[in-house]
Design a protein around this motif. Sequence first.
Motif, mmCIF file in Angstrom:
data_model
loop_
_atom_site.group_PDB
_atom_site.id
_atom_site.type_symbol
_atom_site.label_atom_id
_atom_site.label_comp_id
_atom_site.label_asym_id
_atom_site.label_seq_id
_atom_site.Cartn_x
_atom_site.Cartn_y
_atom_site.Cartn_z
ATOM 1 N N LEU A 39 4.265 7.042 -14.281
ATOM 2 C CA LEU A 39 4.153 6.677 -15.691
ATOM 3 C C LEU A 39 4.325 5.170 -15.880
ATOM 4 N N ARG A 40 5.224 4.565 -15.116
ATOM 5 C CA ARG A 40 5.410 3.116 -15.204
ATOM 6 C C ARG A 40 4.143 2.375 -14.744
ATOM 7 N N LEU A 41 3.494 2.901 -13.720
ATOM 8 C CA LEU A 41 2.237 2.295 -13.267
ATOM 9 C C LEU A 41 1.178 2.380 -14.367
ATOM 10 N N TYR A 42 1.151 3.492 -15.077
ATOM 11 C CA TYR A 42 0.193 3.620 -16.177
ATOM 12 C C TYR A 42 0.513 2.608 -17.281
ATOM 13 N N GLY A 43 1.802 2.472 -17.621
ATOM 14 C CA GLY A 43 2.184 1.486 -18.616
ATOM 15 C C GLY A 43 1.826 0.066 -18.190
ATOM 16 N N TYR A 44 2.010 -0.212 -16.905
ATOM 17 C CA TYR A 44 1.656 -1.539 -16.383
ATOM 18 C C TYR A 44 0.155 -1.772 -16.510
ATOM 19 N N SER A 45 -0.641 -0.732 -16.239
ATOM 20 C CA SER A 45 -2.099 -0.872 -16.355
ATOM 21 C C SER A 45 -2.534 -1.130 -17.788
ATOM 22 N N ASP A 58 7.439 -5.378 1.744
ATOM 23 C CA ASP A 58 7.677 -6.812 1.635
ATOM 24 C C ASP A 58 7.193 -7.397 0.312
ATOM 25 N N LEU A 59 6.613 -6.569 -0.549
ATOM 26 C CA LEU A 59 6.069 -7.075 -1.808
ATOM 27 C C LEU A 59 7.134 -7.105 -2.906
ATOM 28 N N GLN A 60 7.052 -8.094 -3.762
ATOM 29 C CA GLN A 60 7.898 -8.145 -4.950
ATOM 30 C C GLN A 60 7.423 -7.071 -5.932
ATOM 31 N N TYR A 73 3.432 -3.138 -7.913
ATOM 32 C CA TYR A 73 2.705 -2.388 -8.936
ATOM 33 C C TYR A 73 1.204 -2.656 -8.834
ATOM 34 N N GLU A 74 0.850 -3.916 -8.695
ATOM 35 C CA GLU A 74 -0.567 -4.273 -8.632
ATOM 36 C C GLU A 74 -1.216 -3.713 -7.361
ATOM 37 N N HIS A 75 -0.470 -3.722 -6.265
ATOM 38 C CA HIS A 75 -0.993 -3.157 -5.014
ATOM 39 C C HIS A 75 -1.241 -1.656 -5.172
ATOM 40 N N LEU A 76 -0.266 -0.943 -5.716
ATOM 41 C CA LEU A 76 -0.411 0.504 -5.893
ATOM 42 C C LEU A 76 -1.581 0.830 -6.817
ATOM 43 N N LEU A 77 -1.743 0.035 -7.862
ATOM 44 C CA LEU A 77 -2.826 0.282 -8.811
ATOM 45 C C LEU A 77 -4.203 -0.007 -8.213
ATOM 46 N N SER A 78 -4.242 -0.705 -7.112
ATOM 47 C CA SER A 78 -5.530 -1.001 -6.472
ATOM 48 C C SER A 78 -5.986 0.122 -5.541
ATOM 49 N N LEU A 79 -5.123 1.108 -5.289
ATOM 50 C CA LEU A 79 -5.433 2.169 -4.335
ATOM 51 C C LEU A 79 -6.232 3.278 -5.019
ATOM 52 N N GLU A 80 -7.305 3.702 -4.375
ATOM 53 C CA GLU A 80 -8.241 4.638 -5.000
ATOM 54 C C GLU A 80 -7.601 5.974 -5.374
ATOM 55 N N GLY A 111 -0.858 -3.079 -19.757
ATOM 56 C CA GLY A 111 -0.447 -4.436 -20.083
ATOM 57 C C GLY A 111 1.031 -4.622 -20.330
ATOM 58 N N LEU A 112 1.796 -3.524 -20.314
ATOM 59 C CA LEU A 112 3.234 -3.631 -20.526
ATOM 60 C C LEU A 112 3.887 -4.278 -19.303
ATOM 61 N N ARG A 113 4.830 -5.177 -19.547
ATOM 62 C CA ARG A 113 5.541 -5.845 -18.457
ATOM 63 C C ARG A 113 7.050 -5.661 -18.566
ATOM 64 N N ASP A 114 7.614 -5.845 -19.743
ATOM 65 C CA ASP A 114 9.064 -5.676 -19.909
ATOM 66 C C ASP A 114 9.447 -4.199 -19.966
ATOM 67 N N ALA A 115 8.715 -3.409 -20.768
ATOM 68 C CA ALA A 115 9.085 -2.004 -20.974
ATOM 69 C C ALA A 115 9.025 -1.195 -19.687
ATOM 70 N N VAL A 116 8.131 -1.573 -18.752
ATOM 71 C CA VAL A 116 7.997 -0.778 -17.518
ATOM 72 C C VAL A 116 9.194 -0.950 -16.601
ATOM 73 N N LEU A 117 10.066 -1.907 -16.884
ATOM 74 C CA LEU A 117 11.209 -2.167 -16.009
ATOM 75 C C LEU A 117 12.528 -1.684 -16.604
ATOM 76 N N LEU A 118 12.469 -0.998 -17.736
ATOM 77 C CA LEU A 118 13.704 -0.566 -18.386
ATOM 78 C C LEU A 118 14.206 0.732 -17.779
#
Length: 575
Positions: A528-534, A245-247, A252-259, A536-543
């Motif tokens: 890899l996209r999660l790493y890019g998001y961490s 149900d998450l946007q 991405y932020e939820h997944l990055l919070s998981l240990e 600070g990338l926002r546009d490039a991770v969605l290409l």
Amino acid sequence: MCGIFCSISEKSSDDVASELHGTLKTLLHNRGPDVQHTLAIDNLLLAGNVLWQQGATPQQQPIVNEHLVLLFNGDLYNLEAEKEATQSDSTWLMEQLIKCHTEDELLSLFRRLEGPYCLMLYNSLEKVLYFCRDALGRNSLIIEREESQSIRLLSTSCHLQQTAAMELPPLGLYKLQLDALQSCVLHPWQELNEEKTQQLQQLDVAMGWRTNVACPIAPEWLSSTSSSTVSSSYDLYALVAAAADLQQQQLYEHLLSLEPLQRTLQEFAARLQQSVAQRVQQTAPVCGSCIHRDKCCEHAKICVLFSGGIDCSILALLADRFVPPNEPIELINVAFERVATAAATSAGDELLWQVPDRQTAEQSHRELQRLCPHRQWQLLEVNVSREELQQQLKCHIHRLIYPLQTVLDECLGSAFWFAANAKANGDQSHARVALLGSGADELFGGYTRHRNAHRRGGNEALQLELERDWQRIPARNLARDDRVIADCGKTARAPFIEERVAQFVRSLTPQQRCCYTLPEGVGDKLLLRLYGYSLGLRDAVLLKKRAIQFGSRIADKRQQANQISEYLRLDKLQI
């Protein structure tokens, strides 16, 4: 990067000198413009052309020490405890080779070498030539045999009639007795599978010899187990399903919070950052333009071949951490002239170059400026007309792509050559190192065929497809890319294709790297996209993944990738 050459002939060394002809000398000199040297010994002709990248000063090649002669092209990494920073890799390697008194000791040395390289080692006492490419085949070495029975090993070549030629399969360390050219010994990097056995059979047919396979070298990093202490037990499919149900940004932020994901990304980040650091720090203190000038060089030493996608954007961000803050970093983007339409003509010439990769490069360039505002990012936009493309292909680039012949090789080779040559709006690239995102798609499941394999047979089929891609990556791209980029006086370095990075990522299951229940541009290469998001990338991770031949608009979609190119057909090539 260097251009190395060895010719073995049944004639004397005086007679064989003519084999290093003018065109070939030029190609080798382009790879190594800083120092050149030639040596004739026994029935060998050896030539070294050096592009200075390591050590306090350029090291002339071949290097001779009593009965040993070494030609080395490449970079050795992870030797911090053994090698002084002011010492060149080739000098250090010769010191180690001198200590090897038995073949077992020689194999032990090769077992611990890491980095992209190829080499030739001649022992004049035993009349034995050793030669190899590293296990990932990152640097080019072509092997040729003429009807006259002479054999050549060289970084780059050009077509000669009555010559059998191929890229040397990077299967291990080859051993050739000069008085018995009808046979060869191979110490493989690892046990040969069916595909590698076929490559060896093709080599035997082309060279007219028989190869005897001896004991494997077995580098530790090639083992299927990772040296990581991280225990990863997550499944991206289950994690994504639980957060359906998450946007996208929230996901991405939820997944990055998981240990479990945090631990995996921390391990991956440490390895990739070290890989990038070594590849940007191990270079000469001056650019090619300033090498003979008595002044401080303020030009860029590092460039990124830059489509704006997730792979190259991550490399650019990491390079910023290790390049001196006062030095610019070049971002090189290439676009090929679009076929003019009525709308394009009325809108002006600028629209001819607004190909997909140009638009994403400009978008990601703005992201880098936002994240690293103190860095001078030099976006070099290279525009190539169809006329210039055809002229360079006909006169020069076809020699660099040789002995490959397909339309795909033509497209990719030309795109990388124009990018590395980088002339843009009066600006010229000064960088001596070019960072490439090669290998990220093979490691993280970035191709459409990976998604299709998962659709057909789930994670088991995907694992087979990923492994098949990884095993054939040397033959598909790497040697060709090395030849065309090195021709422009640059060393191609691919931080994703690094022993410790690759070993860790390949130790993860497919469902820990990607998730195809998510759409393209999100689920492929998800880790890899999660790493890019961490970062600070926002546009490039969605290409979405876009091949350079389509993103730059060099490809003609009416052609099949595996067709023989009219520019590369061997019956049409001229020296």
